[in-house]
Enzyme design. Structure first.
Site, PDB file in Angstrom:
ATOM      1  CG  HIS A  71      21.586  -0.952  17.530  1.00  0.00           C
ATOM      2  ND1 HIS A  71      21.465  -1.824  18.594  1.00  0.00           N
ATOM      3  CD2 HIS A  71      22.478  -0.007  17.915  1.00  0.00           C
ATOM      4  CE1 HIS A  71      22.251  -1.416  19.575  1.00  0.00           C
ATOM      5  NE2 HIS A  71      22.870  -0.321  19.197  1.00  0.00           N
ATOM      6  CB  CYS A  87      21.516  -8.260  18.557  1.00  0.00           C
ATOM      7  SG  CYS A  87      20.358  -7.173  17.777  1.00  0.00           S
TER       8      CYS A  87
END
Ligand code: ARG
Length: 262
Positions: A161, A255
């Site tokens: 990511h 996150c």
């Protein structure tokens, strides 16, 4: 800052969808809770407003609220998760946004994993691909949000990511781990951003780029000592945070945090 978090009541390693996850390396629930509480406490101390999403049994990665969407200009782009294991989360995020009063929601056609792959710097959206987000999703973002999107190619599967290798630090500064990006992508960041901090291998492996900043304070996974020094040199106050239980799942501070911009 106004952020969304989700408590780790049902957090565990129940499948393997990135190189950090191993089902034989399970989460220690009490430790995960302690680390998550610690992060939430830092945000409260900073005076940030923490909103909560109800944890759901069977959705162990729901703790990673950064993947729950991208909020920009009161509009919300919902996620379209690549892996079926996480697709059940989308409805939970949709309901949360609807209950919170957001009315302009968009469901992308292509895979898109929210702020995990889309970070806002001033009026530019840096967007990652290809591991979890399809490049054509970047065009969907640009069209729906009427914003400039700069696509960044990620080349190392451990940094799957964008938010695992790229941090928005302040209005003049971003930090990144150069080895996670194609050369062309690094060049496009340097073209736009006056100050680019480069993280070391140690920083990156400690998940040190998975940090959250309000431009004055920055919350950083502990262990990323080199990049923390760079942040201090800029005048930021650094808050190290242990996240080892979440790193077992390939996650860290950022996150666990979705920014609710209005
Ligand atoms: N286990 C999760 C996954 O692989 C971790 C998500 C981390 N989130 C993030 N924004 N990088 O999808």
């Amino acid at each position: 800052m106004n952020v969304l978090m989700c408590a780790p009541d049902f957090f565990d390693i129940e499948y393997e969808i990135n190189p950090w996850m191993h089902e034989d390396n399970p989460v220690v629930p009490s430790k995960a809770r302690e680390q998550w509480d610690g992060l939430r406490r830092i945000y409260s101390q900073l005076g940030w407003n923490v909103q909560l999403l109800e944890p759901v049994q069977g959705l162990p990665d729901l703790v990673f609220t950064a993947n729950g969407g991208l909020v920009y200009d009161n509009k919300v782009v919902l996620p379209h998760f690549r892996h079926p294991d996480r697709q059940g989360e989308t409805e939970k995020f949709r309901k949360w946004f609807e209950n919170a009063g957001y009315t302009n929601l968009y469901s992308p056609k292509y895979d898109f994993e929210g702020e995990g792959d889309a970070l806002i710097w001033n009026d530019v959206i840096f967007a990652g691909y290809p591991w979890r987000t399809d490049k054509p999703a970047h065009k969907e973002l640009a069209d729906f949000l009427d914003a400039t999107v700069v696509s960044l190619q990620l080349i190392d599967p451990r940094f799957y990511h964008l938010d695992t290798a790229f941090t928005i630090v302040d209005k003049d500064t971003v930090a990144l781990y150069p080895k996670a990006f194609s050369e062309e992508s690094i060049a496009s960041v340097h073209n736009l951003v006056p100050n680019v901090i480069e993280a070391t291998d140690q920083d990156a492996l400690a998940y040190g780029l998975n940090a959250v900043s309000d431009g004055k304070h920055i919350v950083v996974p502990e262990g990323a000592t080199h990049v923390m020094d760079r942040f201090r040199e800029l005048g930021l106050e650094v808050f190290p945070c242990p996240i080892s239980e979440f790193q077992k799942s390939g996650g860290g501070v950022k996150c666990l945090t979705l920014e609710l911009r209005s």
